[in-house]
Scaffold this motif. Structure first.
Motif, PDB file in Angstrom:
ATOM      1  N   GLY A 171     -11.297   6.149   3.028  1.00 18.23           N
ATOM      2  CA  GLY A 171      -9.290   4.687   2.173  1.00 18.23           C
ATOM      3  C   GLY A 171      -9.916   2.857   3.217  1.00 18.23           C
ATOM      4  O   GLY A 171      -8.608   2.836   2.630  1.00 18.23           O
ATOM      5  N   PRO A 226      -0.220  -1.604   0.731  1.00 18.97           N
ATOM      6  CA  PRO A 226      -0.217  -0.474  -0.151  1.00 18.97           C
ATOM      7  C   PRO A 226      -1.398   0.186   0.465  1.00 18.97           C
ATOM      8  O   PRO A 226      -1.273   1.248  -0.036  1.00 18.97           O
ATOM      9  CB  PRO A 226      -0.035  -0.907  -1.992  1.00 18.97           C
ATOM     10  CG  PRO A 226       0.472  -2.382  -1.959  1.00 18.97           C
ATOM     11  CD  PRO A 226       0.496  -2.589  -0.524  1.00 18.97           C
ATOM     12  N   LEU A 227      -2.943  -0.518   0.405  1.00 24.41           N
ATOM     13  CA  LEU A 227      -4.222  -0.026   1.213  1.00 24.41           C
ATOM     14  C   LEU A 227      -4.157   0.312   2.551  1.00 24.41           C
ATOM     15  O   LEU A 227      -4.468   1.319   2.554  1.00 24.41           O
ATOM     16  CB  LEU A 227      -5.233  -1.123   0.844  1.00 24.41           C
ATOM     17  CG  LEU A 227      -5.218  -1.925  -0.745  1.00 24.41           C
ATOM     18  CD1 LEU A 227      -6.420  -2.690  -0.509  1.00 24.41           C
ATOM     19  CD2 LEU A 227      -5.758  -0.783  -1.419  1.00 24.41           C
ATOM     20  N   ILE A 230      -2.348   4.020   1.934  1.00 23.77           N
ATOM     21  CA  ILE A 230      -2.932   4.861   1.724  1.00 23.77           C
ATOM     22  C   ILE A 230      -4.424   5.017   2.666  1.00 23.77           C
ATOM     23  O   ILE A 230      -4.368   6.181   2.502  1.00 23.77           O
ATOM     24  CB  ILE A 230      -3.861   4.524   0.412  1.00 23.77           C
ATOM     25  CG1 ILE A 230      -3.011   3.977  -0.653  1.00 23.77           C
ATOM     26  CG2 ILE A 230      -5.013   5.311  -0.239  1.00 23.77           C
ATOM     27  CD1 ILE A 230      -3.890   3.738  -1.753  1.00 23.77           C
ATOM     28  N   TYR A 248      -4.864  15.855  -0.670  1.00 23.12           N
ATOM     29  CA  TYR A 248      -5.427  14.283  -0.964  1.00 23.12           C
ATOM     30  C   TYR A 248      -7.146  15.205  -1.469  1.00 23.12           C
ATOM     31  O   TYR A 248      -7.249  15.427   0.083  1.00 23.12           O
ATOM     32  CB  TYR A 248      -5.735  13.064  -0.574  1.00 23.12           C
ATOM     33  CG  TYR A 248      -4.118  12.354  -0.129  1.00 23.12           C
ATOM     34  CD1 TYR A 248      -2.782  12.491  -1.190  1.00 23.12           C
ATOM     35  CD2 TYR A 248      -3.438  12.406   0.896  1.00 23.12           C
ATOM     36  CE1 TYR A 248      -1.298  12.482  -1.032  1.00 23.12           C
ATOM     37  CE2 TYR A 248      -2.352  12.442   1.050  1.00 23.12           C
ATOM     38  CZ  TYR A 248      -1.773  12.060   0.115  1.00 23.12           C
ATOM     39  OH  TYR A 248      -0.014  11.166   0.778  1.00 23.12           O
ATOM     40  N   TYR A 251      -9.761   8.932  -2.541  1.00 26.34           N
ATOM     41  CA  TYR A 251      -8.968   8.128  -2.284  1.00 26.34           C
ATOM     42  C   TYR A 251      -8.246   8.065  -3.691  1.00 26.34           C
ATOM     43  O   TYR A 251      -6.483   8.130  -3.844  1.00 26.34           O
ATOM     44  CB  TYR A 251     -10.348   6.845  -2.670  1.00 26.34           C
ATOM     45  CG  TYR A 251      -9.195   5.606  -2.252  1.00 26.34           C
ATOM     46  CD1 TYR A 251      -8.977   5.058  -0.925  1.00 26.34           C
ATOM     47  CD2 TYR A 251      -8.485   4.666  -3.822  1.00 26.34           C
ATOM     48  CE1 TYR A 251      -8.293   3.597  -1.146  1.00 26.34           C
ATOM     49  CE2 TYR A 251      -7.667   3.438  -3.380  1.00 26.34           C
ATOM     50  CZ  TYR A 251      -7.507   2.920  -1.887  1.00 26.34           C
ATOM     51  OH  TYR A 251      -6.985   1.809  -1.650  1.00 26.34           O
ATOM     52  N   MET A 252      -8.801   8.417  -5.061  1.00 29.07           N
ATOM     53  CA  MET A 252      -8.167   8.358  -6.433  1.00 29.07           C
ATOM     54  C   MET A 252      -6.622   9.769  -6.962  1.00 29.07           C
ATOM     55  O   MET A 252      -5.469   9.174  -7.128  1.00 29.07           O
ATOM     56  CB  MET A 252      -8.664   8.357  -7.430  1.00 29.07           C
ATOM     57  CG  MET A 252      -9.452   6.823  -7.288  1.00 29.07           C
ATOM     58  SD  MET A 252      -8.753   5.374  -7.299  1.00 29.07           S
ATOM     59  CE  MET A 252      -7.574   5.768  -9.286  1.00 29.07           C
ATOM     60  N   CYS A 254      -4.907  10.334  -4.310  1.00 30.93           N
ATOM     61  CA  CYS A 254      -3.836   9.854  -3.855  1.00 30.93           C
ATOM     62  C   CYS A 254      -3.309   9.000  -3.991  1.00 30.93           C
ATOM     63  O   CYS A 254      -2.231   8.338  -4.073  1.00 30.93           O
ATOM     64  CB  CYS A 254      -3.912   9.505  -1.831  1.00 30.93           C
ATOM     65  SG  CYS A 254      -3.043   8.722  -0.835  1.00 30.93           S
ATOM     66  N   VAL A 255      -3.796   8.119  -4.185  1.00 33.63           N
ATOM     67  CA  VAL A 255      -3.028   7.009  -5.334  1.00 33.63           C
ATOM     68  C   VAL A 255      -2.106   7.525  -6.283  1.00 33.63           C
ATOM     69  O   VAL A 255      -0.783   7.618  -7.305  1.00 33.63           O
ATOM     70  CB  VAL A 255      -3.928   6.104  -5.571  1.00 33.63           C
ATOM     71  CG1 VAL A 255      -3.186   5.235  -7.085  1.00 33.63           C
ATOM     72  CG2 VAL A 255      -4.817   5.283  -4.837  1.00 33.63           C
ATOM     73  N   ARG A 256      -2.864   8.631  -7.300  1.00 34.90           N
ATOM     74  CA  ARG A 256      -2.264   9.205  -8.442  1.00 34.90           C
ATOM     75  C   ARG A 256      -1.123  10.369  -8.386  1.00 34.90           C
ATOM     76  O   ARG A 256       0.602  10.084  -8.644  1.00 34.90           O
ATOM     77  CB  ARG A 256      -3.097  10.232  -9.188  1.00 34.90           C
ATOM     78  CG  ARG A 256      -3.907  10.104  -9.823  1.00 34.90           C
ATOM     79  CD  ARG A 256      -4.729  10.398 -11.532  1.00 34.90           C
ATOM     80  NE  ARG A 256      -5.950  11.080 -10.412  1.00 34.90           N
ATOM     81  CZ  ARG A 256      -7.183  11.693 -10.306  1.00 34.90           C
ATOM     82  NH1 ARG A 256      -8.013  10.306 -10.290  1.00 34.90           N
ATOM     83  NH2 ARG A 256      -7.917  12.503  -9.441  1.00 34.90           N
ATOM     84  N   TRP A 259       1.892   8.122  -7.283  1.00 32.04           N
ATOM     85  CA  TRP A 259       2.575   7.556  -7.906  1.00 32.04           C
ATOM     86  C   TRP A 259       3.412   7.780  -9.133  1.00 32.04           C
ATOM     87  O   TRP A 259       4.414   7.528  -9.324  1.00 32.04           O
ATOM     88  CB  TRP A 259       1.477   6.902  -8.924  1.00 32.04           C
ATOM     89  CG  TRP A 259       2.113   6.027 -10.795  1.00 32.04           C
ATOM     90  CD1 TRP A 259       1.850   7.028 -11.301  1.00 32.04           C
ATOM     91  CD2 TRP A 259       2.689   4.718 -10.332  1.00 32.04           C
ATOM     92  NE1 TRP A 259       2.824   5.825 -12.344  1.00 32.04           N
ATOM     93  CE2 TRP A 259       2.757   4.596 -12.081  1.00 32.04           C
ATOM     94  CE3 TRP A 259       2.745   3.851  -9.886  1.00 32.04           C
ATOM     95  CZ2 TRP A 259       3.290   3.475 -12.049  1.00 32.04           C
ATOM     96  CZ3 TRP A 259       3.040   2.016  -9.601  1.00 32.04           C
ATOM     97  CH2 TRP A 259       3.812   2.426 -11.059  1.00 32.04           C
ATOM     98  N   PHE A 267       4.602   2.362  -2.453  1.00 32.90           N
ATOM     99  CA  PHE A 267       3.119   1.877  -1.762  1.00 32.90           C
ATOM    100  C   PHE A 267       4.178   0.905  -1.508  1.00 32.90           C
ATOM    101  O   PHE A 267       2.731   0.033  -0.448  1.00 32.90           O
ATOM    102  CB  PHE A 267       2.122   1.169  -3.417  1.00 32.90           C
ATOM    103  CG  PHE A 267       1.962   2.435  -4.145  1.00 32.90           C
ATOM    104  CD1 PHE A 267       0.541   3.024  -3.679  1.00 32.90           C
ATOM    105  CD2 PHE A 267       2.208   3.182  -4.762  1.00 32.90           C
ATOM    106  CE1 PHE A 267      -0.453   3.931  -4.818  1.00 32.90           C
ATOM    107  CE2 PHE A 267       1.651   4.146  -5.861  1.00 32.90           C
ATOM    108  CZ  PHE A 267       0.021   4.258  -5.897  1.00 32.90           C
TER     109      PHE A 267
END
Length: 308
Positions: A171, A226-227, A230, A248, A251-252, A254-256, A259, A267
């Motif tokens: 991350g 935002p990064l 995360i 999580y 990484y993705m 966590c993003v999903r 959101w 974010f």
């Protein structure tokens, strides 16, 4: 010497900006994976967070995680700034006309940032977890109940081996690639622009460094915010006995999940303390860096004169 100067510059800046890092971490973890309005807001804003932390945990709590934070700065920026200086001295950030190349600067900054962040990842993990650790009344995110830097590193190694020390590192790579390249590129481009057009009144070198650093800080906060959030959540989450993240899986993932539950605004949680930390840190770090480099050049020139 380039690596020593880079590390010393970052440590000097980190001493002043660590309290903002504590506030940023808490606000980024507040309401994790919960829709707005469905969680208790302990920290209403940047200044309120300082007050709440000091009131509930004591004034020294705003410097939580200082030891691993400074050690992380030594590793991260010793490599990042030192490596960039090494590349700059050899003209790797310049185009054929000898001018600063945005694309070359971005590439050098990104590569050095990734190497630095991977080197210091275990320290960043400990820093994040210590800074998130709070009294029960104002706790946010996963609470790891750590006693200190060394004990945290030792216990993590005993439980999960070397692999465990680098959990969450994935991350931090996008965060640092974007942050480092944006920071270094914007700093050098703006500084060169100011110098070429003589936009200064007094102390051109120091003033240009200050202005370029402030603009660089704004650019970093917007692109990296935002990064950074995360990264904080991936580092702070708990893990089961098999090393699988409790919140999580990637990484993705966590993003999903962010959101779906927190939306776009989620974010940018903690974006104000993010800039309040990055802005001054960028300014102090680059001012220290420039001044130390000038001292090094002066010392080297004096030595040459004495021996000639």
């Amino acid at each position: 010497m380039e690596f020593v100067i880079g590390a010393a510059s970052a440590v000097g800046a980190g001493c002043f900006t660590n309290p903002m890092e504590v506030v940023k971490t808490r606000m980024q973890l507040q309401g994790e994976l919960t829709k707005r309005g469905h969680y208790v807001v302990h920290y209403r804003n940047f200044f309120h967070a300082f007050y709440v932390i000091a009131k509930n945990e004591g004034i020294f709590a705003i410097q939580k995680g200082l030891a691993p934070a400074l050690c992380h700065q030594v590793v991260l920026n010793g490599v990042r700034l030192g490596g960039y200086q090494y590349a700059e001295d050899r003209g790797l950030n310049l185009n054929k006309n000898g001018e600063v190349s945005i694309w070359r600067s971005t590439a050098v900054g990104a590569v050095m940032g990734v190497i630095g962040v991977l080197s210091g990842s275990p320290l960043y993990m400990v820093k994040t977890r210590l800074q998130s650790q709070a009294g029960e009344a104002i706790a946010v995110g996963t609470q790891h109940k750590l006693e200190g830097t060394i004990s945290a590193l030792v216990s993590t190694y005993r439980e999960s081996g070397l692999k465990g020390l680098w959990r969450g590192a994935g991350g931090s790579v996008p965060r640092m690639m974007v942050g480092s390249s944006t920071q270094l590129t914007s700093f050098y481009v703006v500084k060169e622009f100011l110098a070429d057009n003589k936009f200064y009144v007094i102390a051109p070198g120091l003033l240009n460094t200050f202005v370029a650093s402030m603009i660089g800080g704004v650019a970093v906060a917007i692109t990296m915010g935002p990064l950074d959030l995360i990264s904080t959540r991936l580092y702070n989450q708990g893990f089961d006995k098999n090393g699988r993240g409790l919140l999580y899986t990637s990484y993705m993932d966590c993003v999903r999940k962010m959101w779906r539950t927190e939306g776009f605004a989620g974010f940018y949680k903690g974006i104000v303390p993010c800039y309040m930390r990055i802005g001054p840190h960028t300014v102090l770090c680059f001012v220290f860096w420039d001044q130390l480099k000038q001292l090094q050049k002066k010392y080297t020139s004096d030595e040459i004169l004495e021996t000639s």
